[in-house]
Design an enzyme around this catalytic site. Sequence first.
Site, PDB file in Angstrom:
ATOM      1  N   GLN A 187       0.848  -1.186   0.000  1.00 16.46           N
ATOM      2  CA  GLN A 187       0.000   0.000   0.000  1.00 16.46           C
ATOM      3  C   GLN A 187       0.891   1.245   0.000  1.00 16.46           C
ATOM      4  O   GLN A 187       1.773   1.379   0.846  1.00 16.46           O
ATOM      5  CB  GLN A 187      -0.906   0.002   1.230  1.00 16.46           C
ATOM      6  CG  GLN A 187      -1.890  -1.155   1.282  1.00 16.46           C
ATOM      7  CD  GLN A 187      -3.021  -1.014   0.282  1.00 16.46           C
ATOM      8  OE1 GLN A 187      -3.194   0.036  -0.338  1.00 16.46           O
ATOM      9  NE2 GLN A 187      -3.786  -2.076   0.112  1.00 16.46           N
ATOM     10  N   ASN A 220      -0.994  -8.000   4.764  1.00 15.47           N
ATOM     11  CA  ASN A 220      -1.291  -6.659   5.282  1.00 15.47           C
ATOM     12  C   ASN A 220      -2.505  -6.672   6.205  1.00 15.47           C
ATOM     13  O   ASN A 220      -2.445  -6.184   7.342  1.00 15.47           O
ATOM     14  CB  ASN A 220      -1.516  -5.704   4.104  1.00 15.47           C
ATOM     15  CG  ASN A 220      -1.727  -4.267   4.522  1.00 15.47           C
ATOM     16  OD1 ASN A 220      -0.945  -3.697   5.274  1.00 15.47           O
ATOM     17  ND2 ASN A 220      -2.787  -3.655   4.019  1.00 15.47           N
ATOM     18  N   GLU A 236      -3.346 -16.745  -1.802  1.00 14.92           N
ATOM     19  CA  GLU A 236      -2.599 -15.776  -2.612  1.00 14.92           C
ATOM     20  C   GLU A 236      -1.896 -16.568  -3.710  1.00 14.92           C
ATOM     21  O   GLU A 236      -1.476 -17.711  -3.482  1.00 14.92           O
ATOM     22  CB  GLU A 236      -1.588 -15.015  -1.746  1.00 14.92           C
ATOM     23  CG  GLU A 236      -0.621 -14.107  -2.486  1.00 14.92           C
ATOM     24  CD  GLU A 236      -1.316 -13.040  -3.306  1.00 14.92           C
ATOM     25  OE1 GLU A 236      -1.004 -12.941  -4.505  1.00 14.92           O
ATOM     26  OE2 GLU A 236      -2.175 -12.319  -2.757  1.00 14.92           O
ATOM     27  N   ASP A 296      -9.842  -8.429  -1.072  1.00 13.72           N
ATOM     28  CA  ASP A 296      -9.164  -7.198  -1.494  1.00 13.72           C
ATOM     29  C   ASP A 296      -8.667  -7.448  -2.920  1.00 13.72           C
ATOM     30  O   ASP A 296      -7.477  -7.623  -3.160  1.00 13.72           O
ATOM     31  CB  ASP A 296      -8.004  -6.893  -0.540  1.00 13.72           C
ATOM     32  CG  ASP A 296      -7.285  -5.593  -0.884  1.00 13.72           C
ATOM     33  OD1 ASP A 296      -7.803  -4.822  -1.719  1.00 13.72           O
ATOM     34  OD2 ASP A 296      -6.189  -5.355  -0.335  1.00 13.72           O
ATOM     35  N   CYS A 321     -10.067  -1.117  -4.705  1.00 10.37           N
ATOM     36  CA  CYS A 321      -9.317   0.001  -5.279  1.00 10.37           C
ATOM     37  C   CYS A 321     -10.014   0.552  -6.520  1.00 10.37           C
ATOM     38  O   CYS A 321      -9.450   1.394  -7.227  1.00 10.37           O
ATOM     39  CB  CYS A 321      -7.884  -0.421  -5.609  1.00 10.37           C
ATOM     40  SG  CYS A 321      -7.760  -1.813  -6.745  1.00 10.37           S
ATOM     41  N   GLU A 355      -9.665   4.386  -2.616  1.00 11.68           N
ATOM     42  CA  GLU A 355      -9.824   3.076  -1.993  1.00 11.68           C
ATOM     43  C   GLU A 355     -11.108   3.138  -1.173  1.00 11.68           C
ATOM     44  O   GLU A 355     -11.407   4.167  -0.555  1.00 11.68           O
ATOM     45  CB  GLU A 355      -8.631   2.781  -1.089  1.00 11.68           C
ATOM     46  CG  GLU A 355      -8.416   1.328  -0.778  1.00 11.68           C
ATOM     47  CD  GLU A 355      -7.409   0.670  -1.702  1.00 11.68           C
ATOM     48  OE1 GLU A 355      -7.135  -0.517  -1.495  1.00 11.68           O
ATOM     49  OE2 GLU A 355      -6.918   1.335  -2.625  1.00 11.68           O
TER      50      GLU A 355
END
Length: 363
Positions: A187, A220, A236, A296, A321, A355
């Site tokens: 970020q 995060n 991920e 996210d 985003c 965001e």
Amino acid sequence: MSRPQFDPAAYAAQLEDKKARLAGLLAPFAAPAPEVFESPREHYRLRAEFRLWRETGNENRHYAMFEQGDKHTPILIEDFPIASRRINELMPRLKDAWAEPALGFKLFQVEFLTTLAGDALITLCYHRPIDAAWQQAAEALAAELGVSLVGRSRGKRIVVGRDYVEEELLVAGRRFRYRQPEGAFTQPNGEVNQKMLGWAYEALGEREDDLLELYCGNGNFTLPLATRVRKVLATEISKSSVNAALANLADNAVDNVSLVRLSAEELTQALNEVRPFRRLADIDLKSYAFGSVFVDPPRAGMDPDTCELTRRFERILYISCNPETLAQNIAQLHDTHRISRCALFDQFPYTHHMESGVLLERR
């Protein structure tokens, strides 16, 4: 990277425009008014990337940026007020250093990565092979500047110091330590990221069931959210991000997270028992009592199948985003879930980007 139009006097009005835009996109879903989290007006960006531009007729080189779509008209940069104070302090010192041929010859791009904790890493990119002479000069420069350096040329990468920076973020009274690797996504606005983590922590609440996290990156959100639930299964696909997340979990003694390298599509197949995955051999999916899912996703948002996967959860905590794709995803979920909270996080002042976050709960 193009240069934002830096105008602190216009910040408040621009933020109001973003708030109105987000509220308009979410109005069809009877969303509450967004909670707004402001950015510092300057020195908020922890990353910066510059090309080098040589003046015609002499050897002088400058940091340069370009407007999107125009690679031929440089904007020469002497200082960069949106970047962290550490980046601004390092820029002229690095510029002096590239006068040495071992460091400056065919150097074409510089990337800065810093943290709120004061750490810094500089990546130097070359149109020539880097060698032992480069490494010797880089070691002296790294010691002088108090940074880590990474040199990149075609097919080669030399690390002087570490290939990551260390960050500390305060969430709900606890400090979390993060390794943020060179070249991986982090970020860019540390202060707003810290606020975003705090909002997500509060929105999820204290739970006695389990959390599924998609697109976990370097962990995060994983670290603070793991303290709110019994267990977390995080996914991920980026290998470097997975490695960073595993290191961050260990560094923070977070032991209730299982991390698997699977795409959202593959995880859907696993949960639906379509086929087995070797990467899940040590994980008993039936031992999880998932009540919440945290997503996210990239700018494209969730694909329809992933959206359908999230529908099975009582709570969907969604950080976005791209408010347009957020609204598209909510439209797909609106018949079963309602928006109970929403927020605007001004990660990108002086641009149209924003965001946002929503908490969707089953009707």
